[in-house]
Design a protein around this motif. Sequence first.
Motif, short mmCIF file in Angstrom:
data_model
loop_
_atom_site.label_atom_id
_atom_site.label_comp_id
_atom_site.label_asym_id
_atom_site.label_seq_id
_atom_site.Cartn_x
_atom_site.Cartn_y
_atom_site.Cartn_z
N LYS A 15 -55.00 3.56 -69.95
CA LYS A 15 -55.52 2.09 -68.93
C LYS A 15 -55.40 3.60 -67.46
CE LYS A 15 -54.58 -1.53 -68.77
NZ LYS A 15 -52.82 -2.26 -68.51
N THR A 18 -51.75 3.49 -66.05
CA THR A 18 -51.22 4.89 -67.22
C THR A 18 -51.11 6.71 -66.10
OG1 THR A 18 -51.31 3.59 -68.96
CG2 THR A 18 -51.13 5.88 -68.91
N THR A 21 -49.34 6.02 -62.79
CA THR A 21 -48.27 5.61 -62.88
C THR A 21 -47.59 7.63 -63.36
OG1 THR A 21 -47.94 3.51 -62.97
CG2 THR A 21 -46.82 4.89 -63.78
N SER A 219 -51.29 0.23 -59.84
CA SER A 219 -52.15 -1.27 -60.28
C SER A 219 -52.98 -1.72 -58.97
CB SER A 219 -50.96 -1.49 -61.75
OG SER A 219 -52.02 -2.43 -61.84
N SER A 245 -46.67 -10.43 -65.05
CA SER A 245 -46.94 -9.51 -66.36
C SER A 245 -47.35 -7.85 -66.86
CB SER A 245 -48.12 -9.71 -67.34
OG SER A 245 -48.65 -10.34 -67.91
N ASP A 246 -48.11 -7.53 -65.30
CA ASP A 246 -48.95 -6.00 -65.02
C ASP A 246 -47.37 -5.21 -65.16
OD1 ASP A 246 -50.64 -4.48 -65.00
OD2 ASP A 246 -50.48 -3.86 -63.20
N ALA A 248 -44.17 -5.86 -65.90
CA ALA A 248 -43.20 -6.16 -67.45
C ALA A 248 -44.33 -4.48 -67.65
CB ALA A 248 -43.60 -7.11 -68.01
N TRP A 249 -45.77 -4.74 -67.90
CA TRP A 249 -46.63 -3.98 -68.90
C TRP A 249 -45.97 -2.26 -68.59
CZ3 TRP A 249 -49.68 -0.26 -67.51
CH2 TRP A 249 -50.43 1.03 -68.56
N LEU A 250 -45.64 -2.25 -67.10
CA LEU A 250 -46.24 -0.92 -66.37
C LEU A 250 -43.88 -0.43 -66.46
CD1 LEU A 250 -46.97 -1.02 -63.54
CD2 LEU A 250 -48.06 0.28 -64.86
N SER A 252 -42.78 -1.29 -69.49
CA SER A 252 -42.54 -0.76 -70.94
C SER A 252 -43.09 0.67 -71.04
CB SER A 252 -43.35 -1.41 -72.02
OG SER A 252 -44.48 -1.83 -71.31
N LEU A 253 -44.02 0.70 -70.02
CA LEU A 253 -44.89 1.92 -70.40
C LEU A 253 -43.44 3.69 -70.11
CD1 LEU A 253 -47.37 3.80 -70.38
CD2 LEU A 253 -47.66 3.70 -68.03
N GLU A 256 -40.81 3.62 -72.42
CA GLU A 256 -41.66 4.57 -73.82
C GLU A 256 -41.98 6.38 -72.78
OE1 GLU A 256 -46.04 4.17 -76.40
OE2 GLU A 256 -45.33 3.16 -74.68
#
Length: 267
Positions: A15, A18, A21, A219, A245-246, A248-250, A252-253, A256
């Motif tokens: 993405k 990603t 970031t 993003s 939602s976006d 929250a995904w960032l 988690s990224l 990780e």
Amino acid sequence: MPGCDFKETFSPVVKPATIQTILSVTVSNGWQLRQVDVKNTFLNEDLIDKVFMQQPPGYVQYGHNGIVASRSSSGNIHLCQRKYIWDLLNKSSLANAKSVHTLMVNLSTLSKDEGDQLVDLVEYRSLVRALQYMVLTWPDIAYAINRVCQFMHAPTTAHMVVLKCILRYLHGTITYGLVFRWSDKLSLFGYANVNWGLDFDDRYSTTSYCVYFGHTLVSWCSKKQQVVSRSTVKAKYRSLVAATSDIAWLVSLLMELKLSFDNPPTV
């Protein structure tokens, strides 16, 4: 890593958020960049070419559409698609056209019945598909590209005028792009907005949001909502949910990648 994930297969598709970031983290931490290029993606043969190399000082290029990343002496990174824009302008015979510095103000009032039906649909559809890649480094045209994409099934002369206006805007801002600046505090900040029921064909609202990591935009999105909102409050809440939602995904990224952020995310 042998004994851990050495035999696993990883997809080279990633993405854009990603990459952006990680570039933001790279600038803020003063890390160096490297380039990786895999030429035989999706082929069932052994890779014999050398694929890991160091970029020339202050310059790195990646991607299939001419996204060029240059690094200044201060450490900032600038992503630009100048060559890609020139190719589009030459393809559409607008290389010598007069540039404009703002997009058309009546984008939200476009309708499927406005203008005369185009005889040749290939040019319109080809340019719109090509312009979708410009959103990778040109966040300010995201809404405009989203609008012209909605008429690809039956474009008219009015839609072509707007499309060429976008190209002329890119002509006037060809050196612009996405800048990654140093930030002393890396935290996620999201901003959400919506235009309520301004699509005259179906009265759907358009969600728009952008997310910053530190001082860098990483993003963004502009897309129609999936249902008709009967009030501005409902439309704004749906836009807020999309932005959250976006983020929250960032989060988690970053977790990780074992990267921390200074403050809780804010929307």
